[in-house]
Design an enzyme around this catalytic site. Structure first.
Site, PDB file in Angstrom:
ATOM      1  N   LYS A  30      46.128  -4.857  47.114  1.00  8.85           N
ATOM      2  CA  LYS A  30      44.886  -5.582  47.461  1.00  8.85           C
ATOM      3  C   LYS A  30      44.848  -6.070  48.904  1.00  8.85           C
ATOM      4  CE  LYS A  30      45.322  -6.494  42.763  1.00  8.85           C
ATOM      5  NZ  LYS A  30      46.520  -6.947  42.032  1.00  8.85           N
ATOM      6  N   CYS A  52      43.905  30.495  69.833  1.00  9.11           N
ATOM      7  CA  CYS A  52      44.953  30.152  68.863  1.00  9.11           C
ATOM      8  C   CYS A  52      46.105  31.146  68.960  1.00  9.11           C
ATOM      9  CB  CYS A  52      44.369  30.164  67.455  1.00  9.11           C
ATOM     10  SG  CYS A  52      45.634  30.124  66.162  1.00  9.11           S
ATOM     11  N   CYS A  55      46.481  33.348  65.590  1.00  6.11           N
ATOM     12  CA  CYS A  55      45.478  34.289  65.097  1.00  6.11           C
ATOM     13  C   CYS A  55      45.929  35.732  65.358  1.00  6.11           C
ATOM     14  CB  CYS A  55      44.115  34.032  65.756  1.00  6.11           C
ATOM     15  SG  CYS A  55      43.141  32.741  64.931  1.00  6.11           S
ATOM     16  N   ASN A  77      60.446  31.582  65.521  1.00 10.07           N
ATOM     17  CA  ASN A  77      59.855  30.484  66.290  1.00 10.07           C
ATOM     18  C   ASN A  77      60.179  30.613  67.785  1.00 10.07           C
ATOM     19  OD1 ASN A  77      59.137  27.860  67.300  1.00 10.07           O
ATOM     20  ND2 ASN A  77      59.308  27.071  65.217  1.00 10.07           N
ATOM     21  N   HIS A 114      41.690  31.682  60.433  1.00 12.30           N
ATOM     22  CA  HIS A 114      41.968  30.421  61.135  1.00 12.30           C
ATOM     23  C   HIS A 114      41.345  29.210  60.443  1.00 12.30           C
ATOM     24  CE1 HIS A 114      43.018  28.163  64.806  1.00 12.30           C
ATOM     25  NE2 HIS A 114      41.832  27.576  64.719  1.00 12.30           N
ATOM     26  N   ASN A 154      54.010  21.515  57.726  1.00 14.78           N
ATOM     27  CA  ASN A 154      53.404  20.290  58.228  1.00 14.78           C
ATOM     28  C   ASN A 154      51.918  20.558  58.328  1.00 14.78           C
ATOM     29  OD1 ASN A 154      55.851  18.878  58.625  1.00 14.78           O
ATOM     30  ND2 ASN A 154      56.159  19.908  60.590  1.00 14.78           N
ATOM     31  N   SER A 162      50.780  21.080  65.333  1.00 12.91           N
ATOM     32  CA  SER A 162      50.137  21.248  66.626  1.00 12.91           C
ATOM     33  C   SER A 162      49.089  22.357  66.610  1.00 12.91           C
ATOM     34  CB  SER A 162      51.187  21.527  67.704  1.00 12.91           C
ATOM     35  OG  SER A 162      52.008  22.595  67.322  1.00 12.91           O
ATOM     36  N   HIS A 165      45.768  26.400  62.468  1.00 11.75           N
ATOM     37  CA  HIS A 165      45.847  27.693  61.771  1.00 11.75           C
ATOM     38  C   HIS A 165      46.811  27.542  60.589  1.00 11.75           C
ATOM     39  CE1 HIS A 165      45.335  32.181  62.011  1.00 11.75           C
ATOM     40  NE2 HIS A 165      46.265  32.048  61.080  1.00 11.75           N
ATOM     41  N   HIS A 167      49.669  27.590  58.456  1.00 12.09           N
ATOM     42  CA  HIS A 167      51.031  28.119  58.617  1.00 12.09           C
ATOM     43  C   HIS A 167      52.078  27.116  58.177  1.00 12.09           C
ATOM     44  CE1 HIS A 167      50.984  25.544  62.191  1.00 12.09           C
ATOM     45  NE2 HIS A 167      52.292  25.703  62.281  1.00 12.09           N
ATOM     46  N   GLN A 169      56.732  26.726  58.111  1.00 10.55           N
ATOM     47  CA  GLN A 169      57.918  27.090  58.868  1.00 10.55           C
ATOM     48  C   GLN A 169      59.102  27.290  57.931  1.00 10.55           C
ATOM     49  OE1 GLN A 169      58.747  25.027  62.595  1.00 10.55           O
ATOM     50  NE2 GLN A 169      56.926  23.775  62.313  1.00 10.55           N
ATOM     51  N   HIS A 282      62.973  22.489  47.948  1.00 10.40           N
ATOM     52  CA  HIS A 282      64.416  22.252  47.865  1.00 10.40           C
ATOM     53  C   HIS A 282      64.990  23.193  46.811  1.00 10.40           C
ATOM     54  CE1 HIS A 282      64.498  18.017  49.841  1.00 10.40           C
ATOM     55  NE2 HIS A 282      64.999  18.912  50.659  1.00 10.40           N
TER      56      HIS A 282
HETATM   57  O1  LIG Z   1      57.668  22.866  64.998  1.00 13.53           O
HETATM   58  P1  LIG Z   1      56.417  22.157  65.433  1.00 13.53           P
HETATM   59  O2  LIG Z   1      55.260  22.407  64.501  1.00 13.53           O
HETATM   60  O3  LIG Z   1      56.077  22.407  66.857  1.00 13.53           O
HETATM   61  O4  LIG Z   1      56.778  20.596  65.353  1.00 13.53           O
HETATM   62  C1  LIG Z   1      56.568  19.773  64.234  1.00 13.53           C
HETATM   63  O5  LIG Z   1      57.476  20.079  63.162  1.00 13.53           O
HETATM   64  C2  LIG Z   1      58.874  19.915  63.458  1.00 13.53           C
HETATM   65  C3  LIG Z   1      59.660  20.172  62.183  1.00 13.53           C
HETATM   66  O6  LIG Z   1      59.335  19.253  61.158  1.00 13.53           O
HETATM   67  C4  LIG Z   1      59.161  18.525  64.031  1.00 13.53           C
HETATM   68  O7  LIG Z   1      60.496  18.504  64.508  1.00 13.53           O
HETATM   69  C5  LIG Z   1      58.220  18.157  65.175  1.00 13.53           C
HETATM   70  O8  LIG Z   1      58.432  16.812  65.554  1.00 13.53           O
HETATM   71  C6  LIG Z   1      56.767  18.353  64.716  1.00 13.53           C
HETATM   72  O9  LIG Z   1      55.878  18.053  65.763  1.00 13.53           O
END
Ligand SMILES: O=P(O)(O)O[C@H]1O[C@H](CO)[C@@H](O)[C@H](O)[C@H]1O
Ligand SMILES: O=P(O)(O)O[C@H]1O[C@H](CO)[C@@H](O)[C@H](O)[C@H]1O
Lengths: 340, 340
Positions: A30, A52, A55, A77, A114, A154, A162, A165, A167, A169, A282
Site C-alpha cells: 500500500k 539495426c 536485421c 557476440n 524487427h 534481456n 541495447s 530487435h 534476440h 544471448q 538453468h
Molecule cells: O550484452 P549486451 O546486451 O550488450 O549487454 C547487456 O547484457 C549483459 C549480459 O547480461 C550485461 O552484462 C550488460 O550489462 C547488459 O547491458
C-alpha cells in the site's frame, strides 16, 4: 488453503533451489510511490530497420553482413565477455584469488521481424528458437572448453537491452557461475538423500495445491515459485524429469513454445505494455557427468511492480541483506491467471 | 606489480567475504552503448521544500509532524517492511518453507538541509550521522527481538530513492539476511583456522601492495576490493579490528566521517553529477554472541559505468550466472585517486 498469515504479515520464504531466503512484506504493497518512473515506449516498430545491426542483410559494427535469414539467426557476440582463445592463468597471492575463464558468447536472433517479441510470435515460430537453443547447447556443450551453457534474454531498455530487435544471448564457459553452482549443490544433496528430483517433487506439490499455477499443458507447468523474488517472477518447468533441454522431443518443444507464448502474452497484457524481463534457462552442466539430479527450468525475472512505469528496485536492503518483495506470489499468480 | 593478465583477459575473482565469484572482462570496456540512458537531474534543490515529508517542521503522510530538527532526525518508517508486533508463525509443508520475521525499520535524516548530500556535508556534520548510527545500533541491538541491524542508504532516483532529501534507512530484524549470513560464515571459518581477522589480514596485504587504495587516514582505509562487482564499488574499512561501529571512539568517528566525505566527493567529481549509489554497513549481529570474527566495513555500490547517464545493468547473465564487470578494480582505483 493458503496460510492466511503469509498474506498479511512479514515473513521469509526459503528457496529450495539456492538455499537462500526472500523477505516478503505483504502489508507494504500500500506504500505510495513518488520515486523514479521508467520511460514507456509503446512506439510501433517497423518490421525492418536499416540502422539495426540484427536485421537480416544489415552490416554489423565489425563489418560482417547478416545473411537474409528467415527464422532464427545465431552469431558469435562481437563484444564477447568470454573468449575461447584467451590465455590460462591463475593468481593465488595471499587473500587475492583469481582464475582465468574461457568461453564462447553468442547472439540468438529470434526472428528477422524487427517489430516482434516472443509474445508476438506463434508457438511454431518459438519452437524454432527452442530447436536453435538445443543445437547450441549440444554443440557448445561438446566443446572441451565448455562446462556450462547459459541461455538468456534481456528484454526491454530497462533490462539493459541495447537493441529492441527480438534476440537473446548464450554465454558458455569453463566453470559453473555462482547461481548454477548453488542450484547444483541443492539439487545434488536432495537427490542423494531422497533418490528423486527436488524440482520434480516440488512440482507435484504445487500441482496438488494449485495456488501458484498459472498454466499447464501435457508437458509443462508455468508457475510462480513459492520463493519468487521479483513481483511477477515465473518459472516454466517440464513435467518429466529432464536434466537438460536436449531431452525434449519435437512435440514437447512445441508444448514448451506454447508455455513461453502463454506467459509472455499474459505479461504484455498485465500493464498493457511490452513487458520487460530477463529470462534464463538453468540446466545441467556439460561437464561430462550424468547430472541426473538436475531438473531443467526457465525463469523470468520482470522488474515491473505496479504499472508500465513503476518498477521494483533491488537496492540498499536487497543488496546488503536479502531480496525483498511486497505483493505475494499467490496474489501475483491470481493476477496473471485472470489474463489468460 | 599488478598481474598483467588481469588487465587484459577474462577471469573470475574470488570474494573472500561471501565465497562467491565475479566475472571480469577487461577487453569488453570498449563495447559501444546504444541502450538506455538515465535521466540526470542537476537541478539545484532549495534548502527547504514545503512538499518534502522529510524536511523539518513538515507533516508526514500519516499526519505526524517532523520536529524542527537541527542535525540528524530519526523516526520509525511509516511503511516499514518489518514490524515488531506481527504474529509469530512458521510453515513447513513439504518443500514449502516459510517463517515469520519481525523487525523495526527506521528512517535517518542526515541533515535538515534539503539541498545537501553526504558529499556536501562537512566531516563534523557527517560525524553526527555516525553518532546516530551508533546510538541506533546499540538501542535496536539491545532489543530482544533484534539480532541484526542493517544500516544503508539509497541515493539517487536510479537507486529507487523516492525523496532527494539526504537520508538513509535502518532495517533491523530477528534473523541474519542472506548476505550477512555468508559473510558471517566466511569470517568465522577464517577466524577459527587462523586466529586472526579475515578482513584485517586482507587490509594488510592491500596496504602493502597499494594497487587498490583510494585514501587512508590514521584509522580508516578506503579501497576498491579485489573482487568488486560494481564499476566504482568501494569499501571503507577500519584499520583496527573492530566487530561493530560501537568500538569507534569520538576521534575515530570523525576519521570515519572524513573517509565518507573524501569518497563521496570523489564520486561526485567522477562524472560531474550527484553520484547515485546504495551504501551499507556490514557488522556483527546483535545476537548476544562475542562475534570476534567480525570486522565491520561499509560498502558503496554505485551503478554508473561510463558517464552520468550510462549505468551498468546487472541483468540476464548476472542474474542467472554471476555478477560481471568490464573495467577492472585497479583502473577504477586509479580514476578515483586522481580526483582526490
Ligand atoms: O550484452 P549486451 O546486451 O550488450 O549487454 C547487456 O547484457 C549483459 C549480459 O547480461 C550485461 O552484462 C550488460 O550489462 C547488459 O547491458
Ligand atoms: O524504502 P523506500 O526508500 O521507499 O524504498 C527503496 O528502498 C527499499 C530498501 O532497499 C527497497 O525495498 C525499495 O524497492 C526502494 O524503492
Amino acid at each position: 488453503e493458503i496460510n492466511a498469515d503469509l498474506q498479511d504479515y512479514s515473513h521469509k520464504r526459503y528457496n529450495i533451489l539456492t538455499g537462500e531466503w526472500v523477505l516478503v512484506s505483504p502489508h507494504r504493497a500500500k506504500r505510495p510511490w513518488q520515486g523514479q518512473n521508467e520511460a514507456v515506449s509503446n512506439e510501433v516498430r517497423p518490421s525492418y530497420d536499416a540502422s539495426c545491426y540484427l536485421c537480416a542483410g544489415n552490416t554489423r559494427i565489425n563489418g560482417e553482413v547478416n545473411p537474409k535469414y528467415e527464422d532464427v539467426y545465431i552469431f558469435t557476440n562481437d563484444f564477447a565477455a568470454l573468449q575461447s582463445d584467451s590465455p590460462s592463468f591463475s593468481v593465488t597471492d595471499g587473500l587475492l584469488v583469481a582464475q582465468s575463464e574461457k568461453g564462447i558468447c553468442k547472439v540468438v536472433c529470434f526472428s528477422p521481424d524487427h517489430s516482434k517479441s516472443l509474445a508476438d510470435m506463434a508457438p511454431d515460430e518459438i519452437q524454432k528458437v527452442v530447436f536453435a537453443w538445443q543445437r547450441e547447447y549440444e554443440e557448445l556443450g561438446s566443446n572441451d572448453l565448455i562446462n556450462y551453457v547459459q541461455i538468456f534474454e534481456n528484454k526491454g531498455a530497462v533490462m539493459g537491452c541495447s537493441n529492441p530487435h527480438p534476440h537473446g544471448q548464450i554465454w558458455s564457459q569453463s566453470t559453473l557461475p555462482n547461481e548454477v553452482d548453488k542450484k547444483n549443490t541443492q539439487q545434488l544433496n536432495y537427490y542423494k538423500e531422497n533418490n528423486s528430483s527436488l524440482l520434480g517433487d516440488y512440482l507435484k506439490q504445487e500441482l496438488e495445491k494449485d495456488e501458484r499455477i498459472i498454466f499447464q499443458n501435457d508437458a509443462f507447468v508455468v508457475l510462480i515459485p513459492f520463493w519468487a523474488v521479483w513481483p511477477f517472477e515465473a518459472m516454466i518447468v517440464p513435467k518429466k524429469h529432464q536434466s537438460n533441454i536436449l531431452s525434449m522431443d519435437t512435440e514437447e518443444a512445441l508444448l514448451y513454445a506454447e508455455a513461453i507464448s502463454v506467459l509472455t502474452k499474459a505479461y504484455d497484457k498485465l500493464f498493457n505494455t511490452s513487458f520487460p524481463y530477463s529470462s534464463g534457462i538453468h540446466q545441467a552442466p556439460t561437464n561430462g557427468e550424468a547430472n541426473d539430479h538436475w531438473h531443467w527450468h526457465m525463469s523470468f525475472y520482470p522488474p515491473l511492480l505496479r504499472s508500465a512505469t513503476v518498477k521494483k528496485f533491488m537496492v540498499g536492503y536487497e543488496m546488503f541483506g536479502s531480496p525483498q518483495r511486497d505483493i505475494t506470489a499467490e496474489i501475483a499468480t491470481q493476477r496473471l491467471r485472470e489474463l489468460l
